[in-house]
Design a protein around this motif. Structure first.
Motif, PDB file in Angstrom:
ATOM      1  N   ARG A   1       0.844  -1.201   0.000  1.00 34.00           N
ATOM      2  CA  ARG A   1       0.000   0.000   0.000  1.00 34.00           C
ATOM      3  C   ARG A   1       0.877   1.248   0.000  1.00 34.00           C
ATOM      4  O   ARG A   1       1.914   1.245   0.633  1.00 34.00           O
ATOM      5  CB  ARG A   1      -0.917  -0.012   1.226  1.00 34.00           C
ATOM      6  N   PRO A   2       0.529   2.255  -0.782  1.00 34.51           N
ATOM      7  CA  PRO A   2      -0.772   2.531  -1.400  1.00 34.51           C
ATOM      8  C   PRO A   2      -0.942   1.954  -2.807  1.00 34.51           C
ATOM      9  O   PRO A   2      -1.927   2.266  -3.477  1.00 34.51           O
ATOM     10  CB  PRO A   2      -0.825   4.056  -1.433  1.00 34.51           C
TER      11      PRO A   2
ATOM     12  N   SER B   1       0.104   1.671  -9.489  1.00 32.66           N
ATOM     13  CA  SER B   1       0.754   2.647  -8.617  1.00 32.66           C
ATOM     14  C   SER B   1      -0.249   3.733  -8.239  1.00 32.66           C
ATOM     15  O   SER B   1      -1.294   3.872  -8.879  1.00 32.66           O
ATOM     16  CB  SER B   1       1.958   3.268  -9.327  1.00 32.66           C
ATOM     17  N   PRO B   2       0.066   4.523  -7.216  1.00 34.03           N
ATOM     18  CA  PRO B   2      -0.836   5.603  -6.820  1.00 34.03           C
ATOM     19  C   PRO B   2      -1.107   6.606  -7.953  1.00 34.03           C
ATOM     20  O   PRO B   2      -2.167   7.224  -7.983  1.00 34.03           O
ATOM     21  CB  PRO B   2      -0.107   6.276  -5.654  1.00 34.03           C
TER      22      PRO B   2
ATOM     23  N   ASP C   1      -0.053   1.104 -14.521  1.00 35.74           N
ATOM     24  CA  ASP C   1      -0.285  -0.329 -14.387  1.00 35.74           C
ATOM     25  C   ASP C   1       1.006  -1.102 -14.621  1.00 35.74           C
ATOM     26  O   ASP C   1       1.776  -0.775 -15.527  1.00 35.74           O
ATOM     27  CB  ASP C   1      -1.342  -0.798 -15.383  1.00 35.74           C
ATOM     28  N   MET C   2       1.219  -2.123 -13.801  1.00 36.43           N
ATOM     29  CA  MET C   2       2.405  -2.965 -13.876  1.00 36.43           C
ATOM     30  C   MET C   2       1.971  -4.422 -13.966  1.00 36.43           C
ATOM     31  O   MET C   2       1.809  -5.088 -12.943  1.00 36.43           O
ATOM     32  CB  MET C   2       3.292  -2.726 -12.657  1.00 36.43           C
TER      33      MET C   2
ATOM     34  N   SER D   1      -4.506   1.375   6.899  1.00 38.10           N
ATOM     35  CA  SER D   1      -5.003   2.181   5.778  1.00 38.10           C
ATOM     36  C   SER D   1      -3.916   2.389   4.748  1.00 38.10           C
ATOM     37  O   SER D   1      -2.737   2.211   5.013  1.00 38.10           O
ATOM     38  CB  SER D   1      -5.505   3.526   6.280  1.00 38.10           C
ATOM     39  N   ALA D   2      -4.322   2.782   3.569  1.00 34.83           N
ATOM     40  CA  ALA D   2      -3.390   3.023   2.459  1.00 34.83           C
ATOM     41  C   ALA D   2      -2.835   4.432   2.488  1.00 34.83           C
ATOM     42  O   ALA D   2      -2.207   4.860   1.529  1.00 34.83           O
ATOM     43  CB  ALA D   2      -4.097   2.751   1.137  1.00 34.83           C
ATOM     44  N   ALA D   3      -3.019   5.153   3.532  1.00 29.52           N
ATOM     45  CA  ALA D   3      -2.593   6.562   3.618  1.00 29.52           C
ATOM     46  C   ALA D   3      -1.255   6.765   3.161  1.00 29.52           C
ATOM     47  O   ALA D   3      -0.483   6.918   2.553  1.00 29.52           O
ATOM     48  CB  ALA D   3      -2.678   7.065   5.059  1.00 29.52           C
TER      49      ALA D   3
END
Length: 159
Positions: A39-40, A62-63, A67-68, A157-159
């Protein structure tokens, strides 16, 4: 001497997870979208056919929305104990540019599971590239995310 060669190009992480091997394996195989990427980052696509020769496709995002994709095949699947996967082949055993072979084990230890991810590379250069990409930090984070889910703890959380 193949073991020495593999170890020479191997990166690994291990973690003791307070859940049975069966529980860890279940989360690993059924909830990969929830823990596969640190995360994120997210994993919006997981297309796995968990059998030798089965497709192993994931796409991390990725944020910033990049796309990977990662395409491979499963080589060995031993429920609740071991999964081996490689990107050396695509579906139908089509050879492709190989980067790694990964061996994931779920070993009983006390009342929990010793989870180990070993990643073997074809060359020292590939191993160093993976290390520089943040292998130890990233793969340790995802092992922690896997542990959170297997142990039934609230997911950070993904914060």
């Amino acid at each position: 001497m193949p073991d020495q060669n593999a170890a020479a190009h191997e990166l690994s992480i291990t973690r003791l997870i307070d859940a049975s091997p069966e529980a860890v394996y279940k989360v690993w195989t059924e909830r990969a979208a929830d823990w596969w990427a640190p995360r994120p980052y997210t994993t919006p696509v997981v297309d796995w056919d968990l059998r030798p020769g089965g497709r192993a496709y994931t796409m991390m995002r990725s944020p910033d929305g990049t796309d990977m994709p990662h395409e491979g095949v499963f080589l060995e699947v031993v429920p609740d104990r071991k999964i081996v996967v490689t990107d050396a082949f695509g579906p139908d055993w089509i050879p492709q540019n190989a980067f790694m072979l990964a061996v994931f084990t779920f070993e009983p230890e006390g009342s929990g599971t010793r989870y180990t991810a070993r990643v073997r590379h074809w060359s020292d250069e590939a191993m160093k590239q993976h290390e520089q990409m943040g292998f130890h930090q990233g793969w340790s984070i995802v092992a922690g995310q896997l542990a959170e889910l297997a142990e039934g703890r609230p997911v950070a959380s993904a914060a």
